[in-house]
Design an enzyme around this catalytic site. Structure first.
Site, PDB file in Angstrom:
ATOM      1  N   HIS A 175     -10.202  -6.391  -2.049  1.00 17.29           N
ATOM      2  CA  HIS A 175     -11.218  -6.152  -1.013  1.00 17.29           C
ATOM      3  C   HIS A 175     -12.368  -5.428  -1.711  1.00 17.29           C
ATOM      4  O   HIS A 175     -12.217  -4.265  -2.096  1.00 17.29           O
ATOM      5  CB  HIS A 175     -10.667  -5.262   0.105  1.00 17.29           C
ATOM      6  CG  HIS A 175      -9.665  -5.948   0.969  1.00 17.29           C
ATOM      7  ND1 HIS A 175      -9.996  -7.032   1.761  1.00 17.29           N
ATOM      8  CD2 HIS A 175      -8.351  -5.714   1.172  1.00 17.29           C
ATOM      9  CE1 HIS A 175      -8.925  -7.424   2.427  1.00 17.29           C
ATOM     10  NE2 HIS A 175      -7.901  -6.654   2.085  1.00 17.29           N
ATOM     11  N   GLU A 192       0.797  -1.239   0.000  1.00  9.21           N
ATOM     12  CA  GLU A 192       0.000   0.000   0.000  1.00  9.21           C
ATOM     13  C   GLU A 192       0.828   1.286   0.000  1.00  9.21           C
ATOM     14  O   GLU A 192       0.610   2.174   0.820  1.00  9.21           O
ATOM     15  CB  GLU A 192      -0.977  -0.007   1.193  1.00  9.21           C
ATOM     16  CG  GLU A 192      -1.882  -1.217   1.198  1.00  9.21           C
ATOM     17  CD  GLU A 192      -2.845  -1.264   2.390  1.00  9.21           C
ATOM     18  OE1 GLU A 192      -2.732  -0.412   3.291  1.00  9.21           O
ATOM     19  OE2 GLU A 192      -3.699  -2.161   2.408  1.00  9.21           O
ATOM     20  N   GLU A 202      -5.999 -10.882  -0.913  1.00 13.23           N
ATOM     21  CA  GLU A 202      -6.791 -10.632   0.302  1.00 13.23           C
ATOM     22  C   GLU A 202      -8.277 -10.561  -0.019  1.00 13.23           C
ATOM     23  O   GLU A 202      -9.014  -9.750   0.547  1.00 13.23           O
ATOM     24  CB  GLU A 202      -6.362  -9.296   0.953  1.00 13.23           C
ATOM     25  CG  GLU A 202      -4.878  -9.175   1.199  1.00 13.23           C
ATOM     26  CD  GLU A 202      -4.485  -7.929   1.982  1.00 13.23           C
ATOM     27  OE1 GLU A 202      -5.368  -7.263   2.554  1.00 13.23           O
ATOM     28  OE2 GLU A 202      -3.283  -7.625   2.019  1.00 13.23           O
ATOM     29  N   ASN A 246       2.126  -5.191  -3.101  1.00 15.62           N
ATOM     30  CA  ASN A 246       0.721  -5.531  -2.823  1.00 15.62           C
ATOM     31  C   ASN A 246      -0.101  -4.266  -2.548  1.00 15.62           C
ATOM     32  O   ASN A 246       0.362  -3.366  -1.829  1.00 15.62           O
ATOM     33  CB  ASN A 246       0.717  -6.434  -1.572  1.00 15.62           C
ATOM     34  CG  ASN A 246      -0.622  -7.082  -1.276  1.00 15.62           C
ATOM     35  OD1 ASN A 246      -1.216  -7.706  -2.152  1.00 15.62           O
ATOM     36  ND2 ASN A 246      -1.092  -6.956  -0.038  1.00 15.62           N
ATOM     37  N   ASP A 264     -12.063 -10.391  -0.334  1.00 16.63           N
ATOM     38  CA  ASP A 264     -13.347 -10.545   0.359  1.00 16.63           C
ATOM     39  C   ASP A 264     -14.350  -9.639  -0.336  1.00 16.63           C
ATOM     40  O   ASP A 264     -13.977  -8.726  -1.072  1.00 16.63           O
ATOM     41  CB  ASP A 264     -13.267 -10.329   1.875  1.00 16.63           C
ATOM     42  CG  ASP A 264     -12.612  -9.043   2.333  1.00 16.63           C
ATOM     43  OD1 ASP A 264     -12.474  -8.101   1.521  1.00 16.63           O
ATOM     44  OD2 ASP A 264     -12.249  -8.962   3.522  1.00 16.63           O
TER      45      ASP A 264
HETATM   46  C1  XIL Z   1      -6.104  -6.162   8.623  1.00 14.66           C
HETATM   47  C2  XIL Z   1      -6.411  -7.347   9.543  1.00 14.66           C
HETATM   48  O1  XIL Z   1      -7.360  -8.166   8.897  1.00 14.66           O
HETATM   49  C3  XIL Z   1      -6.963  -6.860  10.856  1.00 14.66           C
HETATM   50  O2  XIL Z   1      -7.100  -7.938  11.766  1.00 14.66           O
HETATM   51  C4  XIL Z   1      -6.032  -5.790  11.447  1.00 14.66           C
HETATM   52  O3  XIL Z   1      -6.620  -5.261  12.607  1.00 14.66           O
HETATM   53  C5  XIL Z   1      -5.777  -4.694  10.457  1.00 14.66           C
HETATM   54  O4  XIL Z   1      -5.261  -5.248   9.262  1.00 14.66           O
HETATM   55  N1  XIL Z   1      -4.965  -4.579   3.906  1.00 14.66           N
HETATM   56  C6  XIL Z   1      -3.948  -5.370   4.329  1.00 14.66           C
HETATM   57  C7  XIL Z   1      -4.145  -6.231   5.522  1.00 14.66           C
HETATM   58  O5  XIL Z   1      -2.911  -5.458   3.664  1.00 14.66           O
HETATM   59  O6  XIL Z   1      -2.953  -6.415   6.240  1.00 14.66           O
HETATM   60  C8  XIL Z   1      -5.220  -5.696   6.431  1.00 14.66           C
HETATM   61  O7  XIL Z   1      -5.444  -6.649   7.472  1.00 14.66           O
HETATM   62  C9  XIL Z   1      -6.469  -5.416   5.651  1.00 14.66           C
HETATM   63  C10 XIL Z   1      -6.217  -4.392   4.574  1.00 14.66           C
END
Ligand code: XIL
Length: 324
Positions: free
Chosen positions: A213, A136, A243, A177, A245
């Site tokens: 996401h 990020e 990641e 990422n 969802d």
């Molecule tokens: C999130 C976790 O799921 C949570 O448990 C934590 O509190 C915060 O981080 N992008 C990412 C992940 O790269 O590392 C993040 O994970 C979600 C967004």
């Protein structure tokens, strides 16, 4: 039917095609919830640590490494024959407070971050095959995100981090990422330009992670995502869905879950059709432990299995697409 695969675990179908279906794993349910462990081992052939390998959780104090959670998760993966993605070495969030609020100068910060990255990558040499080295680094508009790292070192921190990770484990695949960079937009363009430049400079980078996401009803077009995956292929880079969802406004209806399944199906099809997308990782094992309700008030149910660990239409959609 001897060859009926309609109810096969996702990981068996994935194994058969050389594909990875992964999940982000949290140390606590892995320790305390046997149903969680069983589901994880049955359905997934890859995992990633949801939090355990982040800088803050790993370094409660400057002289301490807290490897217990990450070690337990990686050991579970090994016992179950699962591949591991390491997440993440350089990120603006979940940093150690002592570092962010500390007063270290340029040289001491460099020493500290270099030794952190090398210690972690060395420890898991040969066990963690892929690292999200930098996470990020861009804003949605394509500019550099204003972070501790950018302020301290300028944008060069990115190539430094890749070099240090490569020194720590020369065989690991190293990824950049990010989120909201799944389709074609200012952020994904900035990422494309950056990785192209890094490759030209001989920086060891092997792939781009698309977090994916998503919010149901606001999903980028599948054509744009496929085109994005493809342009990284032209650079010789892999893409992993890292990641995924798909959060849904609560209360969630049956038709929401069917629509959500359609999105999971679209994304796995993009990967299966692409030459360079061998992994789809979802951000959690069941809806019960998802980060979504904590962070996006009024949203939930983003994953493949529900709060009770029962399969949702989304899991069936992945299974249908993985059929031989
Ligand atoms: C999130 C976790 O799921 C949570 O448990 C934590 O509190 C915060 O981080 N992008 C990412 C992940 O790269 O590392 C993040 O994970 C979600 C967004």
């Amino acid at each position: 039917m001897p060859n009926d695969t309609s109810a096969s675990p996702l990981r068996d179908l994935a194994d058969a095609r050389g594909f990875y279906v992964g999940a982000a794993v949290s140390a606590r349910p892995l320790r305390e919830d046997a149903a969680y462990r069983d589901l994880l081992a049955r359905e997934f052939n890859m995992l990633t640590c949801e939090n355990a390998l982040k800088f803050g959780p790993l370094r409660p104090t400057p002289d301490q490494f807290a490897f217990d959670n990450a070690d337990a998760i990686v050991a579970f993966a090994e016992a179950q024959g699962m591949a591991v993605r390491g997440h993440t070495l350089v990120w603006h969030s979940q940093m150690p407070e002592w570092l962010e609020e500390g007063v270290l100068g340029y040289d001491s910060s460099i020493d500290l971050i270099r030794s952190h990255i090398q210690t972690v990558t060395k420890r898991y040499r040969g066990r963690i095959g892929v690292w999200d080295v930098v996470n990020e680094a861009f804003e949605d508009n394509g500019r550099w995100r204003d972070t501790f790292y950018l302020r301290k070192f300028g944008p060069d921190y990115i190539k430094m981090a890749f070099h240090w990770a490569h020194e720590g484990d020369p065989n690991a695949k190293l990824f950049y990422n990010d989120y909201n960079a799944d389709g074609l937009n200012a952020k994904s363009k900035a990422i494309y330009r950056m990785v192209k430049r890094l490759l030209g400079e001989g920086v060891p980078i092997h792939g781009v992670g698309l977090q994916v996401h998503l919010l149901l009803g606001h999903v980028p077009s599948t054509r744009a995502i496929a085109a994005n995956v493809k342009r990284f292929n032209r650079l010789g880079l892999e893409v992993h869905i890292t990641e995924m969802d798909v959060r849904v406004k609560t209360p969630v209806s049956e038709s929401d879950l069917r629509e959500q399944a359609g999105v999971y199906g679209d994304i796995i099809r993009i990967c299966l059709r692409a030459k360079n997308c061998p992994a789809l990782v979802v951000w959690g094992v069941t809806d019960r432990y998802s980060w979504v309700p904590d962070v996006f008030a009024g949203y939930g149910a983003p994953l493949l299995f529900d709060e009770q660990g029962r399969e949702k239409p989304a899991a069936a959609a992945l299974r249908a697409n993985l059929q031989p």
